[in-house]
Design a protein around this motif. Structure first.
Motif, PDB file in Angstrom:
ATOM      1  N   GLN A  86      39.210 -17.270 -19.632  1.00 25.58           N
ATOM      2  CA  GLN A  86      39.722 -16.239 -20.532  1.00 25.58           C
ATOM      3  C   GLN A  86      40.763 -15.378 -19.829  1.00 25.58           C
ATOM      4  O   GLN A  86      41.782 -15.018 -20.429  1.00 25.58           O
ATOM      5  CB  GLN A  86      38.572 -15.397 -21.076  1.00 25.58           C
ATOM      6  N   GLN A 133      44.655 -15.056 -21.060  1.00 26.28           N
ATOM      7  CA  GLN A 133      45.182 -13.752 -21.456  1.00 26.28           C
ATOM      8  C   GLN A 133      46.325 -13.297 -20.559  1.00 26.28           C
ATOM      9  O   GLN A 133      47.321 -12.749 -21.054  1.00 26.28           O
ATOM     10  CB  GLN A 133      44.055 -12.723 -21.484  1.00 26.28           C
ATOM     11  N   MET A 149      38.126  -7.830 -16.181  1.00 24.10           N
ATOM     12  CA  MET A 149      37.516  -8.332 -17.404  1.00 24.10           C
ATOM     13  C   MET A 149      36.182  -7.632 -17.620  1.00 24.10           C
ATOM     14  O   MET A 149      35.463  -7.362 -16.656  1.00 24.10           O
ATOM     15  CB  MET A 149      37.268  -9.845 -17.289  1.00 24.10           C
ATOM     16  N   ASP A 176      32.047  -9.139 -21.656  1.00 27.65           N
ATOM     17  CA  ASP A 176      32.243 -10.021 -22.805  1.00 27.65           C
ATOM     18  C   ASP A 176      33.460 -10.916 -22.651  1.00 27.65           C
ATOM     19  O   ASP A 176      33.786 -11.675 -23.558  1.00 27.65           O
ATOM     20  CB  ASP A 176      32.383  -9.186 -24.087  1.00 27.65           C
ATOM     21  N   ASN A 217      36.631  -9.785 -22.193  1.00 23.86           N
ATOM     22  CA  ASN A 217      37.842  -9.145 -22.711  1.00 23.86           C
ATOM     23  C   ASN A 217      38.639  -8.564 -21.559  1.00 23.86           C
ATOM     24  O   ASN A 217      38.078  -7.956 -20.643  1.00 23.86           O
ATOM     25  CB  ASN A 217      37.482  -8.023 -23.687  1.00 23.86           C
TER      26      ASN A 217
END
Length: 106
Positions: free
Chosen positions: A29, A33, A81, A84, A86
């Motif tokens: 992730q 991102q 991060m 979760d 994000n």
């Protein structure tokens, strides 16, 4: 590498073990991102480290393509991060030519 521990941000308890995302998922992730935000080609993830607020991930990107490719310029980004997966923050920590092995960068 500086950790996010010194930053003032509301702390959140980590999720239960059954809900915690594995390091590989968080790394993916972060890679996606950082690549999306920078608009640069991601070369890979160089480290994943748990911290109090979640995860600290280092992502290597191709900043400048040159000829020959051995003179490409790469950059290392640090991504914070949450638990979760994000992205909370990111910043470039190093910029260096491909193949540099001495660990220094600008």
């Amino acid at each position: 590498m500086a950790t996010a521990k010194s930053r003032s941000r509301p702390e959140r308890e980590p999720p239960n073990d059954s809900e915690e995302l594995p390091a590989a998922t968080v790394a993916g992730q972060a890679r996606d991102q950082v690549g999306e935000l920078t608009g640069k080609e991601v070369v890979g993830v160089t480290s994943v480290q748990p911290v109090e607020e979640g995860w600290l991930v280092e992502v290597e990107v191709l900043e400048e393509r040159r000829i020959p490719s051995t003179s490409d310029m790469l950059a290392l980004f640090e991504a914070e991060m949450d638990f979760d997966g994000n992205l909370l923050a990111y910043r470039r920590t190093k910029r260096y030519p491909r193949g540099r092995v001495d660990g220094s960068g600008s």
